[in-house]
Motif scaffolding. Structure first.
Motif, short mmCIF file in Angstrom:
data_model
loop_
_atom_site.label_atom_id
_atom_site.label_comp_id
_atom_site.label_asym_id
_atom_site.label_seq_id
_atom_site.Cartn_x
_atom_site.Cartn_y
_atom_site.Cartn_z
N ALA A 24 0.94 -1.17 0.11
CA ALA A 24 0.19 -0.27 0.37
C ALA A 24 1.06 1.34 -0.15
CB ALA A 24 -0.96 0.09 1.06
N VAL A 25 0.54 2.15 -0.95
CA VAL A 25 1.54 3.36 -0.81
C VAL A 25 0.74 4.48 -0.76
CG1 VAL A 25 3.47 2.71 -2.38
CG2 VAL A 25 1.62 3.80 -3.38
N PRO A 26 0.56 5.83 -0.30
CA PRO A 26 0.50 6.64 -0.09
C PRO A 26 -0.60 7.48 -0.69
CG PRO A 26 2.05 7.40 0.76
CD PRO A 26 2.25 5.92 0.14
N GLY A 27 0.34 7.48 -2.43
CA GLY A 27 0.19 8.27 -3.44
C GLY A 27 -0.68 8.12 -4.35
N ASP A 28 -0.97 9.01 -5.04
CA ASP A 28 -2.87 8.28 -6.43
C ASP A 28 -1.56 7.35 -7.32
OD1 ASP A 28 -0.88 8.97 -8.77
OD2 ASP A 28 -1.60 11.48 -8.46
N ARG A 29 -3.14 6.77 -8.17
CA ARG A 29 -3.08 5.77 -9.16
C ARG A 29 -1.64 5.31 -10.23
NH1 ARG A 29 -6.84 3.59 -12.92
NH2 ARG A 29 -7.42 5.24 -12.21
N GLN A 30 -1.67 6.33 -10.22
CA GLN A 30 -0.70 6.99 -11.61
C GLN A 30 0.46 6.99 -11.09
OE1 GLN A 30 -3.38 8.69 -11.03
NE2 GLN A 30 -4.31 8.14 -13.34
N GLU A 31 0.92 7.83 -9.62
CA GLU A 31 2.46 7.26 -9.52
C GLU A 31 2.24 5.68 -8.81
OE1 GLU A 31 4.27 8.75 -4.76
OE2 GLU A 31 2.49 9.96 -5.67
N ALA A 32 1.62 5.31 -8.25
CA ALA A 32 2.21 4.10 -7.95
C ALA A 32 1.97 2.67 -9.15
CB ALA A 32 0.87 3.68 -7.38
N ALA A 33 1.33 3.15 -9.92
CA ALA A 33 2.26 2.68 -11.77
C ALA A 33 3.70 2.35 -11.39
CB ALA A 33 0.73 2.64 -12.63
N ALA A 34 3.45 3.71 -11.92
CA ALA A 34 4.85 4.03 -11.99
C ALA A 34 5.96 3.44 -12.04
CB ALA A 34 5.00 5.79 -12.04
N TRP A 35 5.70 3.35 -10.09
CA TRP A 35 7.28 2.38 -9.46
C TRP A 35 6.43 1.39 -9.26
CZ3 TRP A 35 5.84 -0.15 -4.94
CH2 TRP A 35 6.58 -0.28 -4.23
N LYS A 36 5.11 0.68 -9.32
CA LYS A 36 5.23 -0.53 -9.76
C LYS A 36 6.69 -0.93 -10.83
CE LYS A 36 2.53 -4.60 -10.71
NZ LYS A 36 1.00 -5.09 -9.55
N ALA A 37 6.32 -0.46 -11.87
CA ALA A 37 6.89 -0.69 -13.32
C ALA A 37 8.43 -0.89 -12.90
CB ALA A 37 6.26 0.30 -14.46
N LYS A 38 8.60 0.67 -13.02
CA LYS A 38 9.89 1.07 -12.23
C LYS A 38 10.89 -0.39 -11.18
CE LYS A 38 13.32 4.37 -11.20
NZ LYS A 38 13.35 6.34 -10.76
N ARG A 39 10.09 -0.23 -10.54
CA ARG A 39 10.82 -1.16 -9.58
C ARG A 39 11.23 -2.51 -9.83
NH1 ARG A 39 14.60 1.02 -5.25
NH2 ARG A 39 13.37 3.86 -5.74
N GLN A 40 9.90 -3.02 -10.32
CA GLN A 40 9.15 -4.37 -10.51
C GLN A 40 8.96 -4.73 -10.10
OE1 GLN A 40 12.51 -6.14 -13.51
NE2 GLN A 40 12.70 -5.36 -14.64
N ILE A 41 8.23 -4.91 -9.64
CA ILE A 41 6.52 -5.18 -8.30
C ILE A 41 6.87 -6.15 -8.00
CG2 ILE A 41 6.01 -4.60 -6.35
CD1 ILE A 41 8.42 -3.18 -5.74
N PRO A 42 6.80 -7.24 -7.70
CA PRO A 42 5.66 -8.56 -8.11
C PRO A 42 4.48 -8.18 -7.77
CG PRO A 42 7.72 -8.96 -6.60
CD PRO A 42 7.54 -8.01 -7.10
N PHE A 43 3.99 -7.64 -6.60
CA PHE A 43 2.71 -7.39 -5.79
C PHE A 43 1.53 -6.69 -6.59
CE2 PHE A 43 6.27 -8.38 -2.44
CZ PHE A 43 5.91 -9.68 -2.86
N PRO A 44 0.70 -6.96 -5.78
CA PRO A 44 -0.68 -5.78 -6.64
C PRO A 44 0.04 -4.89 -5.45
CG PRO A 44 -1.34 -7.72 -5.95
CD PRO A 44 0.36 -8.53 -5.68
N VAL A 45 -0.14 -3.52 -6.20
CA VAL A 45 0.04 -2.39 -5.23
C VAL A 45 -1.01 -1.46 -5.20
CG1 VAL A 45 1.74 0.54 -5.21
CG2 VAL A 45 3.04 -2.26 -5.99
N LEU A 46 -1.20 -0.83 -3.91
CA LEU A 46 -2.42 -0.60 -3.88
C LEU A 46 -3.22 1.03 -3.79
CD1 LEU A 46 -4.06 -3.46 -1.55
CD2 LEU A 46 -4.33 -3.44 -4.20
N VAL A 47 -3.16 1.59 -3.61
CA VAL A 47 -4.00 3.01 -3.07
C VAL A 47 -4.73 2.95 -2.41
CG1 VAL A 47 -1.94 3.79 -4.63
CG2 VAL A 47 -4.72 4.36 -5.08
N GLY A 48 -4.92 4.27 -1.90
CA GLY A 48 -6.60 4.43 -1.26
C GLY A 48 -7.77 5.28 -2.08
#
Length: 155
Positions: free
Chosen positions: A69-93
């Motif tokens: 879970a990250v405190p940013g918005d969906r676009q920021e979370a998606a960019a971070w997930k792609a850049k870091r190749q996060i293998p888990f679902p990344v969630l926002v509020g």
């Protein structure tokens, strides 16, 4: 902050594709470990996520689904997930931050985002809850390991 041993609220978050994710979606099938990052730019939090990624198979063997879970918005979370190749679902509020939904926001010289984690078993009971203002203390490896081990005892 949520209490260990209590029933988890049915928190509704949103993944990076905009789809709702509910804790109750996992009941009956998986335990859920949610790691709450202070921010996607926090180097300590990023190291914690890397550790979770290294432990992914071990956690999956114990039927634990990891969510970040990250405190940013969906676009920021998606960019971070792609850049870091996060293998888990990344969630926002959906309204406010995921952190606020479980009591990880703290007022200290303004607003301070905390980091931490919760482990909810497949029956919806919180087996681990930890939060910290300093990111170095936000990832309680020993507490998570003990709680995952405890899941085996409750199975």
């Amino acid at each position: 902050m949520l209490e260990t041993g209590s029933s988890a609220p049915d928190v509704v978050l949103e993944d990076t594709d905009g789809q709702p994710v509910r804790l109750s979606d996992y009941q009956g099938s998986h335990a859920v470990l949610i790691y709450f990052m202070r921010s996607t730019s926090c180097p300590v939090c990023n190291r914690h996520v890397q550790d979770l990624a290294r432990r992914r198979n071990e956690l999956a063997a114990d039927h634990v689904q990891v969510l970040v879970a990250v405190p940013g918005d969906r676009q920021e979370a998606a960019a971070w997930k792609a850049k870091r190749q996060i293998p888990f679902p990344v969630l926002v509020g959906r309204r406010g931050t995921p952190h606020e939904m479980i009591g990880l926001g703290r007022k200290l010289f303004g607003s301070m985002q905390q980091s931490g984690s919760i482990l909810v078993d497949s029956q919806g009971i919180i087996r681990h809850a930890h939060g910290a203002t300093m990111p170095t203390s936000g990832y309680d490896t020993k507490g998570i390991n003990a709680a995952v081990k405890g899941l085996r005892a409750h199975a």
